[in-house]
Enzyme design. Structure first.
Site, PDB file in Angstrom:
ATOM      1  N   HIS A  77       0.806  -1.228   0.000  1.00  0.00           N
ATOM      2  CA  HIS A  77       0.000   0.000   0.000  1.00  0.00           C
ATOM      3  C   HIS A  77       0.833   1.268   0.000  1.00  0.00           C
ATOM      4  O   HIS A  77       0.281   2.353  -0.160  1.00  0.00           O
ATOM      5  CB  HIS A  77      -0.914   0.012   1.233  1.00  0.00           C
ATOM      6  CG  HIS A  77      -1.920  -1.093   1.245  1.00  0.00           C
ATOM      7  ND1 HIS A  77      -3.007  -1.120   0.399  1.00  0.00           N
ATOM      8  CD2 HIS A  77      -2.020  -2.212   2.000  1.00  0.00           C
ATOM      9  CE1 HIS A  77      -3.728  -2.215   0.642  1.00  0.00           C
ATOM     10  NE2 HIS A  77      -3.146  -2.896   1.606  1.00  0.00           N
ATOM     11  N   CYS A 111      -6.863  -8.830   5.184  1.00  0.00           N
ATOM     12  CA  CYS A 111      -5.616  -8.537   4.481  1.00  0.00           C
ATOM     13  C   CYS A 111      -4.469  -9.307   5.133  1.00  0.00           C
ATOM     14  O   CYS A 111      -3.625  -9.877   4.454  1.00  0.00           O
ATOM     15  CB  CYS A 111      -5.367  -7.035   4.517  1.00  0.00           C
ATOM     16  SG  CYS A 111      -4.587  -6.394   3.033  1.00  0.00           S
ATOM     17  N   CYS A 174     -32.542   1.729  19.774  1.00  0.00           N
ATOM     18  CA  CYS A 174     -31.479   2.741  19.673  1.00  0.00           C
ATOM     19  C   CYS A 174     -32.104   4.105  19.375  1.00  0.00           C
ATOM     20  O   CYS A 174     -31.713   5.129  19.935  1.00  0.00           O
ATOM     21  CB  CYS A 174     -30.503   2.404  18.544  1.00  0.00           C
ATOM     22  SG  CYS A 174     -29.925   0.716  18.486  1.00  0.00           S
ATOM     23  N   CYS A 219     -23.803  -0.297  24.757  1.00  0.00           N
ATOM     24  CA  CYS A 219     -25.191   0.163  24.644  1.00  0.00           C
ATOM     25  C   CYS A 219     -26.158  -1.009  24.829  1.00  0.00           C
ATOM     26  O   CYS A 219     -27.161  -0.890  25.524  1.00  0.00           O
ATOM     27  CB  CYS A 219     -25.420   0.806  23.278  1.00  0.00           C
ATOM     28  SG  CYS A 219     -25.585   2.596  23.341  1.00  0.00           S
TER      29      CYS A 219
END
Lengths: 258, 106
Positions: A77, A111, A174, A219
């Protein structure tokens, strides 16, 4: 949060709930805008933002050879400052091989396993958070740009459905907090609009860096629902919906939150 | 796992008060917490932070349990002469990190 506070809150929601809905674009606020001046100052200065410790670790990992192939991320990269610019703003993105969207952590894990042939990094491990933070840091200041096509639409719909579905022993969705009651208080804490603009982020409560999935698990535990495991497709659907919902907002990684 | 970030202004006027910011990577485990099975997690904290300016100690901190992880220590000093600020963090389990920064005084 005590049971009593929770019940009071749930009751107040029932009174206030009707009529509220999705947040119009002009009223969208990052969690940054809702936090104290002091916490904002910590985030704003790279010399005081503790998330930068992970970013620097990530930079070292980016340039370090890994796995049986013996190649570093940088070998393919190149300079992340150019090659990874804007990448975090597009994730979760559709993976053709898995035929589902994957988030940035999963992409890095894929990857590593497929290209570097390296041992997998665990979710929420220090190295995976560091690499993710380093990659996402390159998109800081860029607008979130999730593009939905026919392949990702079903996953977006599943995420939207999850966001609006009541769940857990407290029977809360939510959206009841983050769409209908943002800006109000839940016990002592301000309810933000739940835009994932700065992940992975440094949470003062955690005393460390954590991913969006860690936050979502918090949450879910808070509403007494059973949290999904890290990397669960249900989480990625919800992340896709949240990122799409925040389209156009600027990436802040590594953000700091109370 | 022993990284530190220091921020010192690159140049300053003689006699100017300059702000120095340091950030050390450390879990600052208090020694009071327990695991889910009840075992005490041993204390692991930074004990002392010192800053020397051209060999003279200008700032020192003793750290204790219940201070935040990755402690941010900011202080000010007077820019007296061009030279080097050396920072040292030392703590439990042989933790020791050093970092330097140079300042140019005009």
């Amino acid at each position: 949060m005590s049971l009593r506070t929770a019940l009071l809150f749930a009751a107040s929601l029932l009174c206030a709930g009707a009529g509220a809905g999705e947040i119009p674009p002009s009223e969208r606020r990052s969690g940054y805008d809702l936090m104290s001046r002091e916490t904002r100052a910590i985030q704003d200065d790279d010399a005081t933002n503790p998330g930068m410790l992970w970013v620097l670790d990530g930079e070292a990992l980016w340039n370090r050879k890994a796995g049986a192939v013996g190649r570093a991320c940088a070998a393919c990269h190149g300079d992340a400052r150019t090659s990874m610019k804007g990448v975090a703003a597009r994730y979760p993105a559709f993976d053709a091989a898995l035929r589902r969207p994957v988030n940035l952590e999963e992409r890095i894990k894929l990857c590593r396993s497929e290209r570097q042939k390296a041992p997998p990094l665990a979710f929420e491990s220090r190295d995976l958070l560091a690499l993710t933070a380093y990659v996402a840091r390159q998109s800081r200041g860029l607008p979130i740009a999730i593009v939905i096509d026919e392949r990702t639409l079903p996953f977006l719909d599943a995420g939207r459905e999850a966001f609006h579905r009541r769940q857990g022993q407290l029977n809360l969705a939510c959206s009841q907090c983050h769409d209908d009651n943002w800006g109000r208080r839940l016990a002592g804490s301000l309810i933000p609009q739940a835009h994932p603009t700065g992940y992975p982020l440094y949470r003062l409560e955690w005393q460390g860096l954590g991913s969006l999935e860690r936050r979502l698990r918090n949450c879910l535990i808070g509403i007494r629902a059973e949290p999904y495991a890290f990397g669960a497709p249900e989480f990625v659907d919800l992340e896709l919906y949240l990122m799409w919902r925040a389209n156009g907002m600027k990436i802040e990684t590594p953000a700091v939150r109370p | 796992m022993a990284r530190a970030i220091v921020n010192v202004p690159a140049r300053a006027k003689r006699g100017e008060i300059v702000e120095v910011k340091t950030l050390a990577q450390h879990p600052m485990e208090t020694g009071f917490r327990r695991t889910q099975t009840g075992e005490l997690i041993p204390r692991d904290i930074i004990r002392r932070f010192t800053c020397t300016y051209n060999g003279t100690e200008v700032y020192r901190v003793d750290l204790h349990p219940a201070m935040s992880a990755n402690p941010l220590i900011a202080f000010s000093t007077i820019a007296t002469e061009t030279g080097t600020l050396a920072f040292q963090w030392a703590g439990d389990n042989g933790y020791s990190v050093t970092e330097t920064a140079s300042i140019r005084v005009e």
